[in-house]
Enzyme design. Structure first.
Site, mmCIF file in Angstrom:
data_model
loop_
_atom_site.group_PDB
_atom_site.id
_atom_site.type_symbol
_atom_site.label_atom_id
_atom_site.label_comp_id
_atom_site.label_asym_id
_atom_site.label_seq_id
_atom_site.Cartn_x
_atom_site.Cartn_y
_atom_site.Cartn_z
ATOM 1 N N ARG A 76 0.937 -1.212 0.009
ATOM 2 C CA ARG A 76 0.020 -0.079 0.160
ATOM 3 C C ARG A 76 0.933 1.106 -0.074
ATOM 4 N NH1 ARG A 76 -2.203 2.899 4.942
ATOM 5 N NH2 ARG A 76 -3.188 4.431 3.865
ATOM 6 N N HIS A 120 -2.635 10.939 0.680
ATOM 7 C CA HIS A 120 -2.022 10.715 2.083
ATOM 8 C C HIS A 120 -1.226 11.899 2.749
ATOM 9 C CE1 HIS A 120 -0.534 7.220 4.843
ATOM 10 N NE2 HIS A 120 0.020 8.296 5.088
ATOM 11 N N GLU A 165 -6.800 8.720 6.460
ATOM 12 C CA GLU A 165 -6.962 9.148 7.779
ATOM 13 C C GLU A 165 -7.552 10.678 7.756
ATOM 14 O OE1 GLU A 165 -3.697 8.794 10.599
ATOM 15 O OE2 GLU A 165 -3.916 6.470 10.657
ATOM 16 N N ASN A 293 -6.802 1.745 9.973
ATOM 17 C CA ASN A 293 -5.479 1.943 10.548
ATOM 18 C C ASN A 293 -5.641 1.943 12.085
ATOM 19 O OD1 ASN A 293 -4.543 2.567 7.827
ATOM 20 N ND2 ASN A 293 -4.007 4.549 8.392
ATOM 21 N N TYR A 295 -3.619 1.656 15.690
ATOM 22 C CA TYR A 295 -2.444 1.951 16.523
ATOM 23 C C TYR A 295 -2.812 1.619 18.029
ATOM 24 C CZ TYR A 295 -0.076 3.362 12.343
ATOM 25 O OH TYR A 295 0.425 3.348 11.128
ATOM 26 N N GLU A 352 -3.183 -0.354 8.151
ATOM 27 C CA GLU A 352 -1.995 0.298 9.007
ATOM 28 C C GLU A 352 -1.856 -0.401 10.594
ATOM 29 O OE1 GLU A 352 -0.409 4.316 9.121
ATOM 30 O OE2 GLU A 352 -1.305 4.588 7.234
HETATM 31 C C1 NOJ Z 1 -0.816 6.872 10.468
HETATM 32 C C2 NOJ Z 1 -0.470 7.668 9.224
HETATM 33 O O1 NOJ Z 1 -1.215 7.279 7.817
HETATM 34 C C3 NOJ Z 1 1.103 7.327 8.697
HETATM 35 O O2 NOJ Z 1 1.394 8.486 7.628
HETATM 36 C C4 NOJ Z 1 1.703 7.630 10.026
HETATM 37 O O3 NOJ Z 1 3.267 7.658 9.738
HETATM 38 C C5 NOJ Z 1 1.282 6.684 10.986
HETATM 39 N N1 NOJ Z 1 0.043 6.625 11.187
HETATM 40 C C6 NOJ Z 1 2.372 6.418 12.250
HETATM 41 O O4 NOJ Z 1 2.283 7.494 13.099
#
Ligand code: NOJ
Length: 447
Positions: A76, A120, A165, A293, A295, A352
């Site tokens: 991606r 992006h 995002e 995404n 995290y 992600e």
């Molecule tokens: C999400 C973002 O899409 C990406 O650009 C970023 O580097 C990562 N988070 C990690 O912070």
């Protein structure tokens, strides 16, 4: 215990143009917002000069061969709008097209499925000069760019995402000054969000009219939002926070309207342009899939002072990594289940997932990343658990294939890559996590 994945599961990696390409002034590329603001406000970028990134622009062919050895099924990446339309919404730079064309061919030759984002976090600077995302013409500019990309690359790109995002790239850029163009204006932010959704619909409409052999959606940052307590005030605050952060995009993209739970939220809804609901209804095109995404989760409590009605906080008993993310793999399972229940029939990809650790200054030691192996193992187990519980997940993309420029959020200070980059020489070295992921992909399972 071993967790097997379905045969056609897409084990991938992700990255984005401005974070690894460099080659900023080459071959007719125009300036993007990050380059512009880095020149004028370098302090906001923590030293993250986009020109010093990993040089993927010149090395993509050998990097793609490395991805092939890793066994990647999909990659991606994003197209830099300012390479294709450097100066304005209509003048095309052929060199930019040739570059992405060859990159996509290299992926196809390596048997790696290309997935591309159109936006992006690197809008061309001319977009800002012409009024930014707040200008209703943005919808048209984005449509022209998207159409050209579909025409040129749509025969080979199997997955498209319009926006990555938007809660950060639009909302936080306009409302919290967290990203270029660094504004703090909720009125503008809400208008920009509305235009971004219309631009997304327009790109989907164009794509669907072209009968191309792929799927199109968007990539959303989804943070499961947990309430501080069972007190209904806290519960509603958490639901509203989630609705404003993720549902604000997901509901329009999958259902054609803003989240119902925000309908009486005067502070937000009064900022939308007149006729917003009809706007959504008549232009709605449902996304084929959503990229998630993941995290970290967010913890939220009720607030009677904040105009949003909630405040986030970090519970003391949870691990936080050096990048500032709460370590909570189970959140990924919760997110997958949320999709299954709230948006039945929606195909998702984990586009992600990754851990950033602050560099500690010993270059060779920084190749030993047991912490990332643990992180990947634990998150992949959650993906697998969700699949077994009936979630419709087509793939998992680790962030990032190589060390990145985290820009305003940390420049080059953080390690995110499976491949380590020496930013002086641009040499590449495989980390332990690279070998671990290679094994996971080869075996089609996680331990
Ligand atoms: C999400 C973002 O899409 C990406 O650009 C970023 O580097 C990562 N988070 C990690 O912070």
């Amino acid at each position: 215990m071993n967790f097997k994945f379905p045969k056609d599961f897409l084990f991938g990696c992700a990255s984005s143009s401005y974070q690894i390409e460099s080659g900023c002034n080459e071959d007719g590329k125009g300036e993007n917002v990050n380059e512009h603001y880095h020149t004028h406000f370098p302090e906001k970028f923590c030293g993250g000069n986009p020109a010093f990134a990993a040089d993927f622009y010149h090395r993509y062919r050998s990097d793609i061969l490395d991805m092939k050895e890793l066994g990647l099924k999909a990659f991606r990446f994003s197209i830099s709008w300012s390479r294709i339309f450097p100066k304005n919404p209509t003048d095309v730079n052929q060199a930019g097209i040739d570059y992405y064309d060859d990159m996509i061919n290299a992926l196809v030759e390596a048997n790696i499925v290309p997935m591309f984002d159109l936006w992006h976090s690197d809008l061309p600077y001319w977009v800002i000069e012409m009024g930014g995302v707040v200008n209703p013409d943005f919808v048209q500019w984005f449509g022209t760019y998207a159409k050209l990309c579909f025409e040129k690359f749509g025969d080979r790109v199997k997955f498209w995402s319009t926006i990555n995002e938007p809660s950060i790239n639009v909302m936080a850029s306009y409302a919290h000054a967290a990203n270029a163009p660094f504004l703090k204006d909720m009125d503008l932010a809400i208008k920009a969000c509305h235009n971004a959704i219309l631009a997304h619909y327009n790109a989907l409409r164009i794509y669907k009219s072209m009968n191309l052999p792929g799927k199109i959606g968007a990539v959303i940052h989804v943070e499961p939002t947990y309430s501080r307590s069972m007190d209904p005030k806290d519960q509603i605050a958490a639901d509203r926070r989630f609705a404003f952060y993720a549902g604000w995009w997901l509901d329009p993209m999958l259902k054609g309207h803003y989240p119902e739970i925000l309908a009486d939220h005067e502070y937000i809804m009064s900022k939308l342009p007149e006729g917003y609901a009809e706007d959504l209804q008549k232009n709605f095109v449902k996304a084929d899939f959503i990229g998630v995404n993941y995290y970290n989760p967010t913890h939220t409590k009720y607030s009677d002072t904040d105009p949003m009605g909630y405040e986030n906080y970090k519970p003391e008993d949870l691990d936080v990594d050096s990048y500032g993310f709460v370590y909570y793999p189970q959140g990924l399972f919760d997110v997958a289940m949320y999709f299954k229940e709230t948006y039945p029939g929606t195909h998702i990809m984990i586009t992600e997932n990754g851990i950033g650790r602050e560099k500690w200054g010993n270059f060779e030691e920084e190749r030993k990343d047991e912490y990332r192996v643990r992180y990947m193992r634990e998150h992949l187990r959650e993906v697998n658990r969700a699949l077994q519980a009936g979630a419709d997940i087509g793939g998992y993309f680790c962030w990032s294939i190589m060390d990145t420029n985290e820009g305003y959020a940390g420049g080059y200070r953080f390690i995110f890559g499976l491949v380590q980059v020496d930013f002086e020489t641009k040499e590449r070295f495989r980390r332990d996590s690279w070998y671990y992921y290679q094994k996971v992909i080869a075996e089609g399972m996680v331990d």
